[in-house]
Write an enzyme that holds these catalytic residues in place. Structure first.
Site, PDB file in Angstrom:
ATOM      1  N   PRO A 168      11.558  59.666  10.807  1.00  0.00           N
ATOM      2  CA  PRO A 168      11.035  58.809  11.885  1.00  0.00           C
ATOM      3  C   PRO A 168      10.248  57.614  11.343  1.00  0.00           C
ATOM      4  CG  PRO A 168       9.854  60.905  11.813  1.00  0.00           C
ATOM      5  CD  PRO A 168      10.976  61.013  10.829  1.00  0.00           C
ATOM      6  N   ARG A 218      33.130  54.962  13.965  1.00  0.00           N
ATOM      7  CA  ARG A 218      33.940  54.292  14.985  1.00  0.00           C
ATOM      8  C   ARG A 218      34.167  52.815  14.678  1.00  0.00           C
ATOM      9  NH1 ARG A 218      31.593  51.885  19.100  1.00  0.00           N
ATOM     10  NH2 ARG A 218      32.915  52.645  20.772  1.00  0.00           N
TER      11      ARG A 218
HETATM   12  N1  SAM Z   1       6.028  64.978   9.722  1.00  0.00           N
HETATM   13  C1  SAM Z   1       7.017  63.956   9.879  1.00  0.00           C
HETATM   14  C2  SAM Z   1       6.351  62.660  10.291  1.00  0.00           C
HETATM   15  O1  SAM Z   1       5.367  62.711  11.020  1.00  0.00           O
HETATM   16  O2  SAM Z   1       6.863  61.584   9.928  1.00  0.00           O
HETATM   17  C3  SAM Z   1       8.061  64.374  10.902  1.00  0.00           C
HETATM   18  C4  SAM Z   1       8.961  65.427  10.421  1.00  0.00           C
HETATM   19  S1  SAM Z   1      10.205  65.879  11.586  1.00  0.00           S
HETATM   20  C5  SAM Z   1       9.397  67.114  12.530  1.00  0.00           C
HETATM   21  C6  SAM Z   1      11.376  66.760  10.662  1.00  0.00           C
HETATM   22  C7  SAM Z   1      12.601  65.984  10.221  1.00  0.00           C
HETATM   23  O3  SAM Z   1      13.325  65.557  11.354  1.00  0.00           O
HETATM   24  C8  SAM Z   1      12.337  64.710   9.448  1.00  0.00           C
HETATM   25  O4  SAM Z   1      12.132  64.984   8.083  1.00  0.00           O
HETATM   26  C9  SAM Z   1      13.592  63.910   9.688  1.00  0.00           C
HETATM   27  O5  SAM Z   1      14.626  64.255   8.794  1.00  0.00           O
HETATM   28  C10 SAM Z   1      13.995  64.343  11.090  1.00  0.00           C
HETATM   29  N2  SAM Z   1      13.604  63.372  12.128  1.00  0.00           N
HETATM   30  C11 SAM Z   1      12.739  63.580  13.141  1.00  0.00           C
HETATM   31  N3  SAM Z   1      12.628  62.508  13.934  1.00  0.00           N
HETATM   32  C12 SAM Z   1      13.461  61.577  13.427  1.00  0.00           C
HETATM   33  C13 SAM Z   1      13.788  60.241  13.793  1.00  0.00           C
HETATM   34  N4  SAM Z   1      13.228  59.651  14.838  1.00  0.00           N
HETATM   35  N5  SAM Z   1      14.693  59.580  13.036  1.00  0.00           N
HETATM   36  C14 SAM Z   1      15.256  60.153  11.957  1.00  0.00           C
HETATM   37  N6  SAM Z   1      14.977  61.413  11.554  1.00  0.00           N
HETATM   38  C15 SAM Z   1      14.098  62.127  12.272  1.00  0.00           C
END
Ligand code: SAM
Length: 245
Positions: free
Chosen positions: A89, A154
């Site tokens: 994220p 795509r």
């Molecule tokens: N502790 C992290 C932070 O606050 O940035 C968030 C971790 S999240 C619960 C677990 C995993 O979900 C991340 O390592 C990522 O791979 C994925 N993830 C969650 N939200 C995402 C998003 N908006 N875009 C891309 N990957 C996401």
């Protein structure tokens, strides 16, 4: 194009990549999607893939060794040339332009995090790209990885039956796409615009273009600032601005 996805839960992606357009693209060898379980590359006897964070605090962090080992084993000598996307994220926003950029690659690797995310050294020394699919936090990177694969695949030649479809899509030209209708022409008294049934292709094209402009003005006016508009488009938008939605 080949996609290698690294995850602790690869099975959740299996069905999606076998279905519909992606499934057909795989059968036609237009894309090759390989799902790898990071746990298979954990070296200790418990096959540990996560551990508590240094410094304390809640949650678990994905360990670097199995992730590095997985990518090194699967990518082999391509390790230093392939784009390695860490889904996070905190990454740069995933947009159509990023999908287009990825669609020019022969191969792409995607790392899905879970829990509190991955050890920072994966980001620093393994990933080449960090991508976020939106300003919200999901429980894992699998849905983001599917999203990147889907939007990228795509755009590859032959993946969509209709080659024009991807070039006319929302975002492809900087505008939202026009409305679509199919049969019946009259559904519960709601009629399909007469022009679309006229068979007059020039008028249909003009209607669609104006509908794109109208939709973009009302829903995403920020997009209009980023593209070059013709004088005619400006006059049309000006009129709409005076009239309101
Ligand atoms: N502790 C992290 C932070 O606050 O940035 C968030 C971790 S999240 C619960 C677990 C995993 O979900 C991340 O390592 C990522 O791979 C994925 N993830 C969650 N939200 C995402 C998003 N908006 N875009 C891309 N990957 C996401």
């Amino acid at each position: 194009m080949r996609f290698d996805v690294f995850s602790l839960f690869p099975e959740v992606m299996q069905e999606y990549v076998q279905t519909s357009i992606l499934g057909r693209a795989r059968q036609a060898d237009l894309i090759d999607v390989r799902l790898h379980n990071i746990r298979d590359y954990a070296a200790d006897k418990h096959r540990t893939t996560d551990d508590v964070p240094f410094g304390g605090g809640g949650g678990m962090v994905m360990k670097p060794e199995p992730i590095f080992s997985a990518l090194e084993a699967v990518l082999g000598e391509d390790l230093n040339s392939v784009r390695i996307v860490l889904l996070t994220p905190q990454g740069r926003p995933f947009k159509q332009s990023v999908a287009k950029d990825y669609s020019k690659q022969k191969r792409l690797a995607l790392i899905c995090g879970r829990y509190e995310g991955v050890d920072e050294r994966v980001r620093q020394h393994l990933a080449t790209d960090e991508v976020s699919v939106g300003d919200y936090v999901l429980t894992g990177g699998e849905i983001p990885a599917l999203l990147v694969i889907d939007a990228t695949a795509r755009l590859l030649p032959g993946v969509l039956g209709d080659e024009l479809a991807a070039t006319q899509d929302t975002y492809a030209r900087g505008l939202l796409e026009h409305a679509h209708y199919t049969r019946p022409a009259d559904f519960r008294g709601w009629l399909v615009p007469e022009i679309l049934r006229s068979g007059d292709h020039a008028r249909i094209e003009a209607w669609r273009h104006e509908d794109s402009l109208r939709r973009t003005l009302h829903r995403r006016p920020d997009l209009l600032r980023a593209i070059e508009l013709s004088d005619e488009d400006r006059v049309f938008l000006e009129k709409l601005n005076h009239k309101g939605p």
